[in-house]
Design an enzyme around this catalytic site. Structure first.
Site, PDB file in Angstrom:
ATOM      1  N   PRO A 109       0.821  -1.213   0.000  1.00 26.16           N
ATOM      2  CG  PRO A 109      -0.646  -1.469   1.796  1.00 26.16           C
ATOM      3  CD  PRO A 109       0.576  -2.058   1.173  1.00 26.16           C
ATOM      4  CE  LYS A 113      -0.867  -1.089  -5.090  1.00 23.94           C
ATOM      5  NZ  LYS A 113      -0.115  -0.684  -3.881  1.00 23.94           N
ATOM      6  CD  GLU A 335      13.046   1.998  24.784  1.00 24.60           C
ATOM      7  OE1 GLU A 335      13.669   1.691  23.750  1.00 24.60           O
ATOM      8  OE2 GLU A 335      12.010   1.418  25.143  1.00 24.60           O
ATOM      9  CG  ASP A 409      12.060  -5.700  23.296  1.00 25.67           C
ATOM     10  OD1 ASP A 409      11.546  -5.104  22.348  1.00 25.67           O
ATOM     11  OD2 ASP A 409      12.412  -5.149  24.359  1.00 25.67           O
TER      12      ASP A 409
END
Ligand code: ATP
Length: 496
Positions: A109, A113, A335, A409
């Site tokens: 998507p 196109k 993080e 994760d």
């Protein structure tokens, strides 16, 4: 349709009320029956449909040329080659070439196109009519087929009205109406609609006053009925892939050409940062950056606006949810674990580290890729596993225990380990996925991940100073750019 349902509901309520009042309902029911028959018949006769038209040949015409489409050079080349047949009618007649009836654009998507189909219409000076596969699917048998006939007729009429000799019919999500026949048990409607499309395409001839070209778009070519793909129907298939770095750069240039960019903006950096983005994503990045600039009453779009826009398009809008200070500390540790391993295994790969809740994530590390990659070695997959599990291991090492925040994760890590096994890169050698016993697969995956876990612990232990510094900076600022993070890491390495 909602109004019809509300109307039916109200009518039933009135009838019940009248019945309770003792009024004879037979004449009312007879009249209602007549009205319903007339209404249903009308829907069947007309298909109740007018397809989206872009090329009305009037002032509202929104023309798209191949130059307005960034990247997709291969797709454009293949498409243009096929379209030459439509343009050179006399040439194809002389050589006895049968006309091209259909082109299938296949790709994810948002890759352009629809734009390619519009550009094809402009390139061949054709009328353009667009429809989506889902517009043909109806409860009533025969309505879809009727709509297909109507679509072809409407396209020819439009071309005639606009004094054109050809028409392009674009059918998006063609898999909805062109799926394999006989698979929708008890639902003849799908099969009839597809049959009608095949009949209409077979009916296209080089002697037609208006030549029709059907362009279908799908990202599920595997479920299309083979009859659609056989030569003589959609016999040109054009792959429309996600853009590479050069393509992303071109798309960004196109979508920022009407926007004032500040001097610090490097579209090459943004293109580098946006691996995996479709054209639609990139258009959204340019638009979101302009919105941010507008909100800040800035006259130009800066590099920072573009960076924030990329974060927003990837991760979603910032959330109001505010984690407790303890949770925030855990998120920062988690993080930082990911970021440290990412930079250690692939230098320069961290684009930003964030502890701002966005979308489904409480914090995230955004990675970037120097070059687009299409093949992965075992070392590369191992480094991805290390990055995935590093968050949980950092929590365990620096906070004493893991949390539920790492479940995604771990899924990612096990999926990657499976890629190693099924890619024939594990100690099992080349295996067939169906024949590997579950327990053996489980043990091999655990073995791979355990070994990487040891390496991750060593890296985190060796970079404790940079780790603590990063966590503290994140808690204070909520965001560290890749460049800032590398400065912290380098300081640590020089001190060691
Ligand atoms: P879908 O399959 O979801 O219908 P699509 O592949 O047809 O998507 P388009 O509708 O052509 O995608 O693209 C959506 C928007 O994304 C376009 O209006 C345009 O703004 C932008 N876009 C996508 N691809 C490109 C590209 N290659 N160049 C420039 N803009 C693009």
């Amino acid at each position: 349709m909602r109004y019809i349902e509300i109307g039916i509901g109200m009518a039933v309520a009135i009838l019940i009320f009248l019945a309770i009042q003792g009024i004879d309902l037979l004449p009312v029911l007879f009249f209602a029956g007549l009205m319903a028959a007339f209404f249903y018949g009308n829907i069947k006769r007309t298909g109740n449909k007018s397809f989206a038209t872009v090329s009305k040949g009037a002032a509202d015409e929104k023309l798209v040329s191949f130059d307005d489409i960034g990247g997709q050079d291969m797709a454009k080349g293949e498409l243009c080659e096929a379209l030459e047949f439509i343009k050179d009618v006399e040439g194809i007649k002389t050589l006895g070439i049968r006309p091209l009836k259909g082109i299938l654009l296949n790709g994810p998507p948002g890759t352009g196109k629809t734009l390619l189909a519009k550009a094809a219409a402009q390139f061949t000076r054709s009328a353009f009519l667009a429809a989506s596969g889902s517009e043909f699917v109806e409860m009533y048998v025969g309505v879809g087929a009727q709509r297909v006939r109507q679509l072809f007729k409407q396209a020819r009429d439009m071309a005639k009205r606009n004094h054109k000799t050809s028409a392009v019919i674009f059918i998006d999500e063609i898999e909805v109406l062109g799926g394999k026949r006989g698979q929708n048990a008890g639902h003849m409607e799908y099969d009839q609609t597809l049959n009608e499309l095949l009949v209409q395409m077979d009916g296209i001839s080089e002697n037609d006053a208006i030549r029709v070209l059907v362009i279908g778009a799908t990202n599920r070519i595997d479920i299309l009925d083979p009859a659609l793909l056989r030569p003589g129907r959609f016999d040109r298939q054009v792959k429309v892939d996600l853009p590479d770095k050069k393509g992303r750069m071109k798309i960004l240039q196109l979508h920022t050409r009407n926007k004032p960019l500040a001097n610090d903006v490097s579209l090459a950096d943004v293109a580098n940062d946006t691996f995996g983005f479709s054209g639609a994503h990139l258009e959204s990045v340019a638009n979101e950056a302009a919105i941010l600039a507008f909100r800040e009453s800035s006259g130009t779009i800066t590099a920072q606006h573009l960076r924030s826009a990329v974060e927003k398009v990837i991760m979603g809008e910032k959330l109001d949810r505010i984690p407790s200070s303890q949770e925030k500390n855990r998120i920062a540790v988690h993080e930082t674990g990911h970021a440290l391993l990412s930079e250690y295994t692939l230098p320069g790969s961290v684009a930003s580290v964030n502890v701002v809740p966005r979308g489904n994530a409480l914090g995230y590390v955004r990675q970037t890729q120097q070059d687009d990659m299409y093949l992965y070695t075992v070392d590369y997959i191992n480094s991805k596993i290390a990055v995935a599990i590093a968050g949980a291991i950092a929590e365990e090492m620096f906070l004493g225990a893991r949390s539920t925040g790492a479940s995604n994760d771990f899924k990612q890590a096990t999926d990657l380990a499976k890629q190693i096994v099924f890619g024939g890169m594990s100690e099992l050698g080349i295996v067939s996925p169906e024949d590997v016993p579950k327990e053996l697969l489980h043990n091999t995956i655990t073995g791979i991940i355990k070994q990487i876990e040891c390496q991750v612990r060593t890296v985190l232990t060796n970079h404790q100073t940079a780790f603590t510094l990063t966590v503290d900076t994140l808690l204070a600022k909520e965001f560290i750019s890749g460049a800032e993070f590398r400065v912290l890491l380098n300081g640590d390495e020089q001190a060691a």
